[in-house]
Write a protein that holds these residues in place. Structure first.
Motif, PDB file in Angstrom:
ATOM      1  N   GLU A 135       0.802  -1.140   0.020  1.00 19.95           N
ATOM      2  CA  GLU A 135      -0.102  -0.067  -0.065  1.00 19.95           C
ATOM      3  C   GLU A 135       0.970   1.191   0.016  1.00 19.95           C
ATOM      4  O   GLU A 135       0.597   2.086  -0.834  1.00 19.95           O
ATOM      5  CB  GLU A 135      -0.912   0.027   1.071  1.00 19.95           C
ATOM      6  CG  GLU A 135      -1.782   1.157   1.559  1.00 19.95           C
ATOM      7  CD  GLU A 135      -2.357   1.204   2.449  1.00 19.95           C
ATOM      8  OE1 GLU A 135      -2.931   2.540   2.849  1.00 19.95           O
ATOM      9  OE2 GLU A 135      -2.804   0.212   3.167  1.00 19.95           O
ATOM     10  N   SER A 136       1.858   1.248   0.884  1.00 25.53           N
ATOM     11  CA  SER A 136       2.768   2.323   0.965  1.00 25.53           C
ATOM     12  C   SER A 136       3.700   2.439  -0.243  1.00 25.53           C
ATOM     13  O   SER A 136       3.772   3.592  -0.831  1.00 25.53           O
ATOM     14  CB  SER A 136       3.644   2.233   2.240  1.00 25.53           C
ATOM     15  OG  SER A 136       4.585   3.307   2.243  1.00 25.53           O
ATOM     16  N   PHE A 137       4.111   1.590  -0.629  1.00 21.41           N
ATOM     17  CA  PHE A 137       4.945   1.667  -2.036  1.00 21.41           C
ATOM     18  C   PHE A 137       4.090   2.097  -3.026  1.00 21.41           C
ATOM     19  O   PHE A 137       4.645   2.972  -3.932  1.00 21.41           O
ATOM     20  CB  PHE A 137       5.491   0.014  -2.228  1.00 21.41           C
ATOM     21  CG  PHE A 137       6.171   0.104  -3.572  1.00 21.41           C
ATOM     22  CD1 PHE A 137       7.445   0.608  -3.871  1.00 21.41           C
ATOM     23  CD2 PHE A 137       5.451  -0.557  -4.712  1.00 21.41           C
ATOM     24  CE1 PHE A 137       7.841   0.771  -5.228  1.00 21.41           C
ATOM     25  CE2 PHE A 137       5.923  -0.719  -5.934  1.00 21.41           C
ATOM     26  CZ  PHE A 137       7.368   0.050  -6.080  1.00 21.41           C
ATOM     27  N   ASN A 138       2.928   1.509  -3.311  1.00 18.85           N
ATOM     28  CA  ASN A 138       2.116   1.724  -4.482  1.00 18.85           C
ATOM     29  C   ASN A 138       1.839   3.134  -4.389  1.00 18.85           C
ATOM     30  O   ASN A 138       1.802   3.742  -5.605  1.00 18.85           O
ATOM     31  CB  ASN A 138       0.962   0.913  -4.681  1.00 18.85           C
ATOM     32  CG  ASN A 138       1.389  -0.518  -5.271  1.00 18.85           C
ATOM     33  OD1 ASN A 138       2.283  -0.442  -6.047  1.00 18.85           O
ATOM     34  ND2 ASN A 138       0.781  -1.481  -4.801  1.00 18.85           N
ATOM     35  N   LYS A 139       1.308   3.752  -3.322  1.00 16.49           N
ATOM     36  CA  LYS A 139       0.929   5.167  -3.131  1.00 16.49           C
ATOM     37  C   LYS A 139       2.190   5.991  -3.419  1.00 16.49           C
ATOM     38  O   LYS A 139       1.867   7.172  -3.988  1.00 16.49           O
ATOM     39  CB  LYS A 139       0.614   5.417  -1.775  1.00 16.49           C
ATOM     40  CG  LYS A 139       0.059   6.813  -1.390  1.00 16.49           C
ATOM     41  CD  LYS A 139      -0.499   6.974   0.115  1.00 16.49           C
ATOM     42  CE  LYS A 139       0.352   5.977   0.898  1.00 16.49           C
ATOM     43  NZ  LYS A 139      -0.014   6.320   2.405  1.00 16.49           N
ATOM     44  N   SER A 140       3.381   5.444  -3.065  1.00 17.72           N
ATOM     45  CA  SER A 140       4.488   6.539  -3.089  1.00 17.72           C
ATOM     46  C   SER A 140       5.396   6.361  -4.453  1.00 17.72           C
ATOM     47  O   SER A 140       6.514   7.050  -4.629  1.00 17.72           O
ATOM     48  CB  SER A 140       5.496   6.192  -1.924  1.00 17.72           C
ATOM     49  OG  SER A 140       4.828   6.642  -0.758  1.00 17.72           O
ATOM     50  N   LYS A 141       5.111   5.549  -5.196  1.00 16.31           N
ATOM     51  CA  LYS A 141       5.784   4.934  -6.413  1.00 16.31           C
ATOM     52  C   LYS A 141       6.359   6.272  -7.287  1.00 16.31           C
ATOM     53  O   LYS A 141       7.446   6.146  -7.602  1.00 16.31           O
ATOM     54  CB  LYS A 141       4.976   3.716  -7.282  1.00 16.31           C
ATOM     55  CG  LYS A 141       5.984   3.233  -8.441  1.00 16.31           C
ATOM     56  CD  LYS A 141       5.065   2.051  -9.009  1.00 16.31           C
ATOM     57  CE  LYS A 141       6.084   1.299 -10.057  1.00 16.31           C
ATOM     58  NZ  LYS A 141       5.775   0.289 -10.463  1.00 16.31           N
ATOM     59  N   LYS A 142       5.297   6.983  -7.376  1.00 12.31           N
ATOM     60  CA  LYS A 142       5.464   8.098  -8.488  1.00 12.31           C
ATOM     61  C   LYS A 142       6.564   8.997  -8.048  1.00 12.31           C
ATOM     62  O   LYS A 142       7.460   9.401  -8.720  1.00 12.31           O
ATOM     63  CB  LYS A 142       4.303   8.849  -8.816  1.00 12.31           C
ATOM     64  CG  LYS A 142       4.356  10.042  -9.869  1.00 12.31           C
ATOM     65  CD  LYS A 142       3.326  10.501 -10.131  1.00 12.31           C
ATOM     66  CE  LYS A 142       3.228  11.780 -11.215  1.00 12.31           C
ATOM     67  NZ  LYS A 142       2.064  12.413 -11.372  1.00 12.31           N
ATOM     68  N   HIS A 143       6.629   9.230  -6.585  1.00 13.59           N
ATOM     69  CA  HIS A 143       7.385  10.046  -5.779  1.00 13.59           C
ATOM     70  C   HIS A 143       8.967   9.097  -6.001  1.00 13.59           C
ATOM     71  O   HIS A 143       9.947   9.846  -6.165  1.00 13.59           O
ATOM     72  CB  HIS A 143       7.244  10.471  -4.643  1.00 13.59           C
ATOM     73  CG  HIS A 143       8.170  11.055  -3.701  1.00 13.59           C
ATOM     74  ND1 HIS A 143       8.297  12.495  -3.900  1.00 13.59           N
ATOM     75  CD2 HIS A 143       8.855  10.600  -2.721  1.00 13.59           C
ATOM     76  CE1 HIS A 143       9.353  12.652  -3.157  1.00 13.59           C
ATOM     77  NE2 HIS A 143       9.690  11.584  -2.390  1.00 13.59           N
ATOM     78  N   LEU A 144       8.826   8.146  -5.606  1.00 15.49           N
ATOM     79  CA  LEU A 144      10.030   7.098  -5.501  1.00 15.49           C
ATOM     80  C   LEU A 144      10.813   7.121  -6.938  1.00 15.49           C
ATOM     81  O   LEU A 144      12.091   6.804  -6.754  1.00 15.49           O
ATOM     82  CB  LEU A 144      10.019   5.881  -4.482  1.00 15.49           C
ATOM     83  CG  LEU A 144       9.265   6.173  -3.279  1.00 15.49           C
ATOM     84  CD1 LEU A 144       9.192   4.788  -2.801  1.00 15.49           C
ATOM     85  CD2 LEU A 144      10.431   6.679  -2.132  1.00 15.49           C
ATOM     86  N   SER A 145      10.334   6.683  -7.713  1.00 14.51           N
ATOM     87  CA  SER A 145      10.666   6.177  -8.923  1.00 14.51           C
ATOM     88  C   SER A 145      11.831   6.976  -9.510  1.00 14.51           C
ATOM     89  O   SER A 145      12.843   6.331 -10.237  1.00 14.51           O
ATOM     90  CB  SER A 145       9.688   5.734  -9.923  1.00 14.51           C
ATOM     91  OG  SER A 145       8.973   6.996 -10.263  1.00 14.51           O
ATOM     92  N   PRO A 146      11.750   8.093  -9.596  1.00 17.55           N
ATOM     93  CA  PRO A 146      12.953   9.027  -9.902  1.00 17.55           C
ATOM     94  C   PRO A 146      14.398   8.931  -9.260  1.00 17.55           C
ATOM     95  O   PRO A 146      15.581   9.033  -9.757  1.00 17.55           O
ATOM     96  CB  PRO A 146      12.773  10.593  -9.955  1.00 17.55           C
ATOM     97  CG  PRO A 146      11.203  10.459  -9.936  1.00 17.55           C
ATOM     98  CD  PRO A 146      10.830   9.110  -9.079  1.00 17.55           C
ATOM     99  N   TRP A 147      14.130   8.475  -7.994  1.00 15.78           N
ATOM    100  CA  TRP A 147      15.243   8.121  -7.105  1.00 15.78           C
ATOM    101  C   TRP A 147      15.820   6.930  -6.707  1.00 15.78           C
ATOM    102  O   TRP A 147      16.862   6.537  -6.421  1.00 15.78           O
ATOM    103  CB  TRP A 147      15.073   8.933  -5.821  1.00 15.78           C
ATOM    104  CG  TRP A 147      14.334  10.375  -5.894  1.00 15.78           C
ATOM    105  CD1 TRP A 147      13.088  10.763  -5.348  1.00 15.78           C
ATOM    106  CD2 TRP A 147      14.908  11.344  -6.656  1.00 15.78           C
ATOM    107  NE1 TRP A 147      12.785  11.764  -5.673  1.00 15.78           N
ATOM    108  CE2 TRP A 147      13.824  12.462  -6.600  1.00 15.78           C
ATOM    109  CE3 TRP A 147      15.809  11.692  -7.292  1.00 15.78           C
ATOM    110  CZ2 TRP A 147      13.949  13.568  -7.244  1.00 15.78           C
ATOM    111  CZ3 TRP A 147      16.235  13.005  -7.918  1.00 15.78           C
ATOM    112  CH2 TRP A 147      15.188  13.810  -7.868  1.00 15.78           C
TER     113      TRP A 147
END
Length: 174
Positions: free
Chosen positions: A28-40
């Motif tokens: 849940e946390s990963f999927n919600k945050s994926k767009k923010h995390l993926s550049p880094w």
């Protein structure tokens, strides 16, 4: 640093070894945050589902048992809400060095949680594991990560280019 029944705790956060019962909260946390995390984070560009999350958590546990990596999942003490992860990895026991890694749920950014838990992790690295130096690798344009590293008193070591992206390497002597 306080040892609790299931891991460690800071003023506001519980840190503990990943378990299979964390999969739903992790996803849940990963999927919600994926767009923010993926550049880094390269791994954030992967599709993670319940099946491969099981494999991922098993690999975390194996690395912890082998003392190759120390990964902690993070939950808020009061609500028990899953908020991210911190890691000491690429441990070189002879040289007494490791690399720090971290990610935080997008809903919990800019609240001081990552500073709180990475401060703990650096104390843990020195006092519990006997490490002398911790390295950090981040993209040169990841301003939030660089700001955190500077607040933790990491020193800039060098820049390198990897896959056409500039990467900054920092270190901290403990």
């Amino acid at each position: 640093m306080v040892l609790s029944q299931n891991g460690y705790e800071t003023a506001r956060v519980l840190l503990y070894s990943p378990e299979q019962n964390d999969i739903d909260d992790f996803l849940e946390s990963f999927n919600k945050s994926k767009k923010h995390l993926s550049p880094w984070l390269k791994w954030a560009n992967n599709d993670i589902n319940k099946s491969n999350a099981t494999t991922i958590i098993n690999s975390y546990k194996e690395k912890i048992l082998a003392r190759r990596e120390f990964r902690f999942f993070l939950r808020l003490k009061l609500s028990k809400k899953f908020i991210g992860s911190v890691t000491l990895r690429n441990i070189e026991w002879r040289e007494k060095t490791a690399e720090i890694g971290y990610w935080l749920d997008v809903d919990y950014l800019n609240k001081g949680y990552m500073y709180e838990v990475t401060s703990f992790l650096l104390d843990y690295a020195h006092n519990e594991l006997g490490l002398l130096t911790v390295n950090a690798i981040t993209y040169a344009d990841n301003k939030s990560s660089i700001k955190l590293l500077q607040k933790l008193e990491f020193e800039f070591k060098q820049s390198i280019t990897e896959e056409s992206k500039e990467i900054s390497i920092y270190y901290k002597n403990l």
